[in-house]
Design an enzyme around this catalytic site. Sequence first.
Site, PDB file in Angstrom:
ATOM      1  N   GLY B  53      65.331 -52.581 -70.894  1.00  0.00           N
ATOM      2  CA  GLY B  53      66.716 -52.978 -70.748  1.00  0.00           C
ATOM      3  C   GLY B  53      67.607 -52.271 -71.748  1.00  0.00           C
ATOM      4  N   SER B  54      68.862 -52.009 -71.385  1.00  0.00           N
ATOM      5  CA  SER B  54      69.831 -51.465 -72.335  1.00  0.00           C
ATOM      6  C   SER B  54      70.263 -52.558 -73.304  1.00  0.00           C
ATOM      7  CB  SER B  54      71.042 -50.910 -71.585  1.00  0.00           C
ATOM      8  OG  SER B  54      70.678 -49.770 -70.833  1.00  0.00           O
ATOM      9  N   GLY B  55      70.937 -52.154 -74.368  1.00  0.00           N
ATOM     10  CA  GLY B  55      71.406 -53.110 -75.367  1.00  0.00           C
ATOM     11  C   GLY B  55      70.602 -53.047 -76.654  1.00  0.00           C
ATOM     12  N   HIS B  56      69.581 -52.166 -76.687  1.00  0.00           N
ATOM     13  CA  HIS B  56      68.747 -52.021 -77.883  1.00  0.00           C
ATOM     14  C   HIS B  56      68.938 -50.652 -78.525  1.00  0.00           C
ATOM     15  CE1 HIS B  56      66.884 -55.662 -76.502  1.00  0.00           C
ATOM     16  NE2 HIS B  56      66.426 -55.089 -75.408  1.00  0.00           N
ATOM     17  N   LYS B 104      57.087 -51.900 -73.544  1.00  0.00           N
ATOM     18  CA  LYS B 104      57.255 -53.104 -74.354  1.00  0.00           C
ATOM     19  C   LYS B 104      56.807 -54.318 -73.535  1.00  0.00           C
ATOM     20  CE  LYS B 104      61.698 -52.954 -75.649  1.00  0.00           C
ATOM     21  NZ  LYS B 104      62.162 -51.972 -74.651  1.00  0.00           N
ATOM     22  N   HIS B 218      66.177 -60.205 -77.425  1.00  0.00           N
ATOM     23  CA  HIS B 218      67.213 -60.646 -76.479  1.00  0.00           C
ATOM     24  C   HIS B 218      67.741 -62.010 -76.870  1.00  0.00           C
ATOM     25  CE1 HIS B 218      64.117 -58.214 -74.401  1.00  0.00           C
ATOM     26  NE2 HIS B 218      65.178 -57.549 -73.986  1.00  0.00           N
TER      27      HIS B 218
END
Lengths: 330, 330
Positions: B53-56, B104, B218
């Site tokens: 997922g994006s955001g990391h 992951k 998250h």
Amino acid sequence: MNMLINVPETVVADALRGMAAAHPELSVDVENRVIVRRDAPVAGKVALVSGGGSGHEPLHGGFVGRGMLSAACPGEVFTSPVPDQMVRAAAAVDSGEGVLFVVKNYTGDVLNFDMAAELAEDEGVRVAKVLVNDDVAVSDSTFTAGRRGTGATLFVEKLAGAAADEGAPLERVEAVARQVCGSARSFGVALSACSTPAKGGPTFDLPAGQLELGVGIHGEPGRERRAMMTSREIADYAVDAVLEDLRPDLPVIALVNGAGATPLLELYGFNAEVQRVLTERGVPVARTLVGNYVTSLDMAGCSVTLCQVDEELLRLWDAPVNTAALRWGC
Amino acid sequence: MNMLINVPETVVADALRGMAAAHPELSVDVENRVIVRRDAPVAGKVALVSGGGSGHEPLHGGFVGRGMLSAACPGEVFTSPVPDQMVRAAAAVDSGEGVLFVVKNYTGDVLNFDMAAELAEDEGVRVAKVLVNDDVAVSDSTFTAGRRGTGATLFVEKLAGAAADEGAPLERVEAVARQVCGSARSFGVALSACSTPAKGGPTFDLPAGQLELGVGIHGEPGRERRAMMTSREIADYAVDAVLEDLRPDLPVIALVNGAGATPLLELYGFNAEVQRVLTERGVPVARTLVGNYVTSLDMAGCSVTLCQVDEELLRLWDAPVNTAALRWGC
């Protein structure tokens, strides 16, 4: 506002101890607050020294190393370092070829670097100074007479540092720094206030749903507040503010800089809008740097710095640099 | 919560366009959401593909380049990428020497990389997989069966990437990745919640003056909430949580990672405390990395990852790497 600290009084010393542990290539004097390249003085090389209040990391300590600064002097958070730090730094890095002081235009910094230059010269160090005042948002501000010094500092340190790394004499290194000061302009935007450890909460009030256009890197007021804008609208406003002043007739290097708390995901998205505006305005972009380089603690927001570059400045930009925060070609 | 975006629906695509503009050394397929080394496939070299997922950010796109990933597949914010992305990535980077998927441990990632491996193998690509599950905080979590995958991902990508860069065959690259997975453990702490663009505000409630010990990347719940602690206390808690599980008999590489909104000044101060605990526990530290590498959007907080290294892993750590976010020796 939760902070990852022990007590406000030790924030800078704690950070310097942590920096020393992470970077064996730096010599960190925690007590006297000077960060020096471990291999300094480098024979035959002009040295560059900068510094300023802490809270803008990686500026300046993260830019100490080959091809950039020889030493940095961190003050307390948002507080100028004292002349003694700069004199120590100059003595530690001078190889006999002289030292360039890179000074952001804040009243305390200017006064203290001036005094340090006199003291260092009394000790036989040749000192030149360059004043960075690139922020087009306002003239005269809370802590500054004239324009504030912000993102262009990275360009001055990188480009003059590269010239020094190649063995250029002090006069030439200073001339490069002055050319960069004349070629770079910035504009910043706050989407939230920042909190200093001493205050323990926001240093200014920014009502929910508003942004500050033209904010300073310590949260100084900008040009105006508005209801929250899109990334596209902010890019239009910020880039046009810079271009009104810079009017480049050469390609630019673009720095899309985060204020601290804005996610890198958003900064890259903002960069897409910055590039769009530059394309629409007919400004060619030679290089782009996106990330958190000149920060304001936990402020959310961003700034745009454009530096127009001739072939020589572009060559100096691409030259090797090996610091904690900026590294390539090494 | 003000965000530097246009609309939530375009956040990832906007970021990819901005990344493409900033990094000409990357080939960014915005439509299909694949970030590839421009020089891929590299003849004779095993390829590494990761994603999530994006955001990391900078994970994973910021780790694409020589000595690390060959390609990255970004999903929507905090949402797994789809198998088609991974199959495209594998096809783009496979030189015939095979591809290692670095996954992951999140249920969606695991399922989709599994499916992608089958599809890629149907197309004649040899695929190995490694599962990163280093977060010692909790077993089983909101989006995960077993332990979550966090900071160790950087170590797997760096160390296995270095082995691949040296021409090691797929079996050896996979073995290095598995060794790293067995040698690295993490623990994270949230000082604030994070806000996703889709939600427009915090994704969980963290009462003022409290912190979440063992938080996921998250914002998944950790072990417990407590009244805010000092940097010293947090370091004691986090490092001891890791050491209860890892019990290193070799030196470690320490990653002191920021969650996103915590100032670098504070992260360096926190590193001083992490180093103190490690010294007190008799754990030698071979290298230290401090910064924002595996983030959670605008979350304030930090994580500690320790990776114990033999001489070979340390050599691979020091080997050249040339990516947007991690670069040395090139």
